[in-house]
Design an enzyme around this catalytic site. Structure first.
Site, PDB file in Angstrom:
ATOM      1  N   ASP A  66       6.422   7.317   3.381  1.00 27.27           N
ATOM      2  CA  ASP A  66       5.377   6.797   2.511  1.00 27.27           C
ATOM      3  C   ASP A  66       5.033   5.391   2.962  1.00 27.27           C
ATOM      4  O   ASP A  66       5.862   4.684   3.535  1.00 27.27           O
ATOM      5  CB  ASP A  66       5.814   6.791   1.045  1.00 27.27           C
ATOM      6  CG  ASP A  66       4.632   6.725   0.076  1.00 27.27           C
ATOM      7  OD1 ASP A  66       3.477   6.956   0.509  1.00 27.27           O
ATOM      8  OD2 ASP A  66       4.851   6.425  -1.103  1.00 27.27           O
ATOM      9  N   GLY A  67       3.799   5.014   2.722  1.00 27.36           N
ATOM     10  CA  GLY A  67       3.325   3.676   3.019  1.00 27.36           C
ATOM     11  C   GLY A  67       2.700   3.078   1.781  1.00 27.36           C
ATOM     12  O   GLY A  67       2.266   3.796   0.875  1.00 27.36           O
ATOM     13  N   GLU A  99       1.150   4.177   6.135  1.00 27.04           N
ATOM     14  CA  GLU A  99       1.417   5.620   6.104  1.00 27.04           C
ATOM     15  C   GLU A  99       1.670   6.140   7.521  1.00 27.04           C
ATOM     16  O   GLU A  99       2.620   6.890   7.757  1.00 27.04           O
ATOM     17  CB  GLU A  99       0.240   6.377   5.477  1.00 27.04           C
ATOM     18  CG  GLU A  99      -0.019   6.086   4.010  1.00 27.04           C
ATOM     19  CD  GLU A  99       0.907   6.830   3.054  1.00 27.04           C
ATOM     20  OE1 GLU A  99       1.851   7.508   3.505  1.00 27.04           O
ATOM     21  OE2 GLU A  99       0.680   6.705   1.838  1.00 27.04           O
ATOM     22  N   ASP A 131       2.580  12.097   1.870  1.00 29.66           N
ATOM     23  CA  ASP A 131       1.534  12.243   0.859  1.00 29.66           C
ATOM     24  C   ASP A 131       0.201  11.676   1.355  1.00 29.66           C
ATOM     25  O   ASP A 131      -0.742  11.519   0.588  1.00 29.66           O
ATOM     26  CB  ASP A 131       1.952  11.594  -0.469  1.00 29.66           C
ATOM     27  CG  ASP A 131       2.156  10.102  -0.379  1.00 29.66           C
ATOM     28  OD1 ASP A 131       1.860   9.494   0.668  1.00 29.66           O
ATOM     29  OD2 ASP A 131       2.631   9.517  -1.377  1.00 29.66           O
ATOM     30  N   HIS A 158       3.421  10.802  -6.068  1.00 29.89           N
ATOM     31  CA  HIS A 158       3.665  10.474  -7.480  1.00 29.89           C
ATOM     32  C   HIS A 158       3.705  11.732  -8.345  1.00 29.89           C
ATOM     33  O   HIS A 158       3.096  11.813  -9.404  1.00 29.89           O
ATOM     34  CB  HIS A 158       2.612   9.480  -7.980  1.00 29.89           C
ATOM     35  CG  HIS A 158       2.510   8.280  -7.094  1.00 29.89           C
ATOM     36  ND1 HIS A 158       3.482   7.304  -7.054  1.00 29.89           N
ATOM     37  CD2 HIS A 158       1.583   7.926  -6.179  1.00 29.89           C
ATOM     38  CE1 HIS A 158       3.135   6.380  -6.163  1.00 29.89           C
ATOM     39  NE2 HIS A 158       2.000   6.740  -5.616  1.00 29.89           N
ATOM     40  N   ASP A 199       8.424   5.901  -1.647  1.00 31.04           N
ATOM     41  CA  ASP A 199       7.475   4.992  -2.294  1.00 31.04           C
ATOM     42  C   ASP A 199       8.197   3.720  -2.740  1.00 31.04           C
ATOM     43  O   ASP A 199       7.711   2.605  -2.511  1.00 31.04           O
ATOM     44  CB  ASP A 199       6.810   5.686  -3.486  1.00 31.04           C
ATOM     45  CG  ASP A 199       5.828   4.771  -4.192  1.00 31.04           C
ATOM     46  OD1 ASP A 199       4.791   4.439  -3.586  1.00 31.04           O
ATOM     47  OD2 ASP A 199       6.105   4.372  -5.338  1.00 31.04           O
TER      48      ASP A 199
END
Length: 156
Positions: A12-13, A52, A75, A125, A135
């Site tokens: 995740d970024g 990301e 994501d 999320h 995250d």
């Protein structure tokens, strides 16, 4: 690990502002073994898409053996669709003309071609444990003090 190993990578970024301080988070798991590693890094000014993509690049760089079978869970539609829909290969063919983040896409393709990589999109999320942890890692990395520059972003 050897050629028959399977690795799951979760990435995740994040950026606080776009652009703004940003970071990435990575979890690497060796399937069928009790192996799990976490990594993160932050930068003083960057974008969400750069983080990301950099998360995936840095995770692939950590693989020690060529041709490792790896599934990357992200994501980021930006990253997953660019690969799975073949866009990045067309961008490469056209020299990344008018595309954002060519420095990172070039790095990505170099690492991608060393392994047997599958990218899979996961909804962010959405209570996916590894995605939620990535995250947290990314956000916390972006909040650190005295962050280094994202050279590729700041020299654009």
């Amino acid at each position: 690990m050897n050629n028959s190993s399977q690795v799951h990578i979760y990435t995740d970024g994040s950026s606080r502002g776009n652009p703004g301080p940003g970071g990435y988070g990575i979890i690497m798991e060796w399937v069928g073994k009790p192996y799990r590693k976490e990594f993160s890094e932050g930068f003083r000014k960057t974008t969400n898409n750069r983080m990301e993509l950099l998360a995936v690049i840095e995770a692939l760089r950590k693989l020690k053996y060529p041709q490792t079978a790896v599934t990357v869970f992200s994501d980021s539609k930006y990253v997953v669709d660019a690969v799975n829909k073949g866009w990045v290969f067309n961008w490469e063919h056209k020299g990344f003309k008018d595309k954002k983040n060519p420095d990172l896409w070039i790095d990505f393709l170099k690492e991608y071609r060393k392994h047997k990589v599958t990218l899979q999109w996961v909804k962010g999320h959405n209570d996916h444990p590894q995605n939620e942890r990535c995250d947290t890692l990314a956000v916390n990395a972006a909040l650190k003090k005295n962050l280094p520059p994202d050279i590729g972003f700041e020299q654009q």
